[in-house]
Design an enzyme around this catalytic site. Structure first.
Site, short mmCIF file in Angstrom:
data_model
loop_
_atom_site.label_atom_id
_atom_site.label_comp_id
_atom_site.label_asym_id
_atom_site.label_seq_id
_atom_site.Cartn_x
_atom_site.Cartn_y
_atom_site.Cartn_z
N ARG A 101 1.33 0.40 -1.17
CA ARG A 101 1.84 1.75 -0.96
C ARG A 101 0.77 2.70 -1.48
O ARG A 101 0.53 2.79 -2.70
CB ARG A 101 3.16 1.94 -1.72
CG ARG A 101 3.81 3.31 -1.60
CD ARG A 101 5.11 3.31 -2.41
NE ARG A 101 5.73 4.60 -2.50
CZ ARG A 101 6.70 5.05 -1.68
NH1 ARG A 101 7.13 4.28 -0.71
NH2 ARG A 101 7.25 6.23 -1.85
N HIS A 128 4.46 5.15 8.07
CA HIS A 128 5.45 4.47 7.21
C HIS A 128 6.15 3.40 8.05
O HIS A 128 7.35 3.47 8.31
CB HIS A 128 6.46 5.50 6.68
CG HIS A 128 7.20 5.05 5.47
ND1 HIS A 128 7.11 3.78 4.94
CD2 HIS A 128 8.08 5.73 4.67
CE1 HIS A 128 7.88 3.69 3.88
NE2 HIS A 128 8.48 4.85 3.68
N GLN A 131 9.48 1.47 6.96
CA GLN A 131 10.67 2.31 7.07
C GLN A 131 11.17 2.36 8.50
O GLN A 131 12.38 2.35 8.75
CB GLN A 131 10.37 3.72 6.57
CG GLN A 131 11.58 4.65 6.62
CD GLN A 131 12.69 4.23 5.68
OE1 GLN A 131 12.46 4.09 4.49
NE2 GLN A 131 13.88 4.02 6.21
N ASP A 224 13.17 14.37 7.21
CA ASP A 224 12.58 13.84 5.99
C ASP A 224 12.24 15.03 5.10
O ASP A 224 12.27 16.19 5.55
CB ASP A 224 11.33 13.02 6.32
CG ASP A 224 10.78 12.25 5.13
OD1 ASP A 224 11.52 12.07 4.14
OD2 ASP A 224 9.61 11.83 5.18
N CYS A 264 15.13 8.91 5.42
CA CYS A 264 14.61 7.75 4.69
C CYS A 264 14.79 7.86 3.18
O CYS A 264 14.63 6.87 2.47
CB CYS A 264 13.15 7.50 5.05
SG CYS A 264 11.99 8.75 4.44
N ARG A 292 16.02 -1.60 4.60
CA ARG A 292 14.64 -1.83 4.17
C ARG A 292 14.48 -3.28 3.71
O ARG A 292 13.47 -3.94 4.01
CB ARG A 292 14.27 -0.88 3.03
CG ARG A 292 14.02 0.56 3.44
CD ARG A 292 12.74 0.71 4.26
NE ARG A 292 11.55 0.32 3.50
CZ ARG A 292 10.89 1.13 2.67
NH1 ARG A 292 11.30 2.37 2.46
NH2 ARG A 292 9.80 0.71 2.05
#
Length: 307
Positions: A101, A128, A131, A224, A264, A292
């Site tokens: 990450r 991402h 996700q 988001d 998310c 996830r």
């Protein structure tokens, strides 16, 4: 050849479907597959703070019979002296996969180049993709299919979530709409890639600056945070700029009556989404958060055993 998952379009439509099918099975039979039995170790590296990514990968690796090794770049050589490629050459001698990450997509690409174990993008500034596997799994659970559905993302069109929706949605054959202020449009190269994918899959890609127009008739509405990590100094300007793109009940009413709402997380309630929407009957954010775990487990199984 070792397969990696750095961008959503690293998977073909058939491969994306295979992973989602596997995720469905693993959600029903959580401990049925153990490719990491031994236990084998997976390095999970964090440049950025995390809740869902950290927990879902740590638990998922353990579910698959393995041992998660959580590494902070602040306390490792990767955070200073050592290049991503040199780090990968060391880690591949000891671990079965690398999850990172991070900030720059280029670091992930350097780490994966020539590496003999799978490298997984757990989030970068550009994409991402893990996700999106969870989001697609959630949409499919509630709607039974992906191809042909219309999904609208509202907010920062240049964000990693927006750009992953472009690629992953196009791979899946969805009609992807991105609604953002003009100055926050997605990267032109990503849009071009997504349109090529959509042409092959039967989907489409459309960019909007009018949030109401973008949501009209949509099957899925997504947003988001307006202030991603590393953008905190822009918060005041972003709040002023994105105000018209807030998802509230009036905007949701323009979508289909049974439209799903996804986010998310973490959410800045009252900014990009109002409480009545995120806590309302159309919201599937808790399924999305749980997925996830299942989607990432399926991805790891696929990379380790089937790719």
């Amino acid at each position: 050849m070792t397969r990696h998952f750095l961008r959503d379009d690293d998977l073909s439509q058939a491969e994306q479907l295979e992973i989602l099918d596997l995720a469905v099975d693993l959600k029903k039979h959580r401990y049925s597959v153990t490719p990491l039995a031994g236990p084998q170790t997976v390095a999970v590296i964090f440049d950025k703070s995390s809740t869902r990514t950290r927990v879902s990968f740590a638990v998922g690796i353990a579910d698959l019979g393995g041992s998660p090794l959580i590494i902070s770049t602040a306390n490792s050589q990767l955070g200073g002296k050592e290049t991503p490629s040199d780090t990968a050459r060391v880690l591949e001698r000891m671990v079965s996969a690398i999850v990172w990450r991070t900030y720059a997509q280029s670091g992930l690409e350097e780490m994966a180049l020539g590496t003999t174990v799978p490298v997984i993008n757990a989030l970068s500034d550009e994409f991402h993709p893990c996700q999106l596997l969870a989001d697609l799994l959630t949409i499919r659970e509630h709607r039974g299919t992906l191809a042909g559905l219309t999904v609208t993302f509202l907010g920062d069109g240049a964000s990693n979530m927006s750009q992953s929706y472009l690629l992953a949605g196009a791979v899946a054959g969805m009609h992807v709409r991105i609604a953002s202020p003009l100055e926050y449009a997605p990267d032109a190269a990503v849009v071009s890639d997504a349109r090529a994918l959509a042409e092959a899959s039967g989907g489409s890609v459309s960019l909007y600056t009018d949030p109401a127009e973008s949501v009209a008739g949509a099957d899925v509405v997504v947003t988001d945070t307006w202030v991603s990590m590393g953008k905190e100094d822009e918060k005041a300007d972003r709040i002023a700029t994105f105000g018209a793109f807030r998802v509230d009940s009036d905007l949701m009413a323009l979508a289909k009556d049974d439209a799903l709402f996804l986010h998310c997380l973490p959410a800045d309630r009252g900014y990009e989404v109002t409480a009545d929407v995120i806590d309302g009957g159309q919201s599937v954010i808790w399924d999305e958060a749980e997925n996830r775990l299942h989607a990432q487990k399926a991805l790891m199984v696929w990379l380790l055993e089937r790719a």
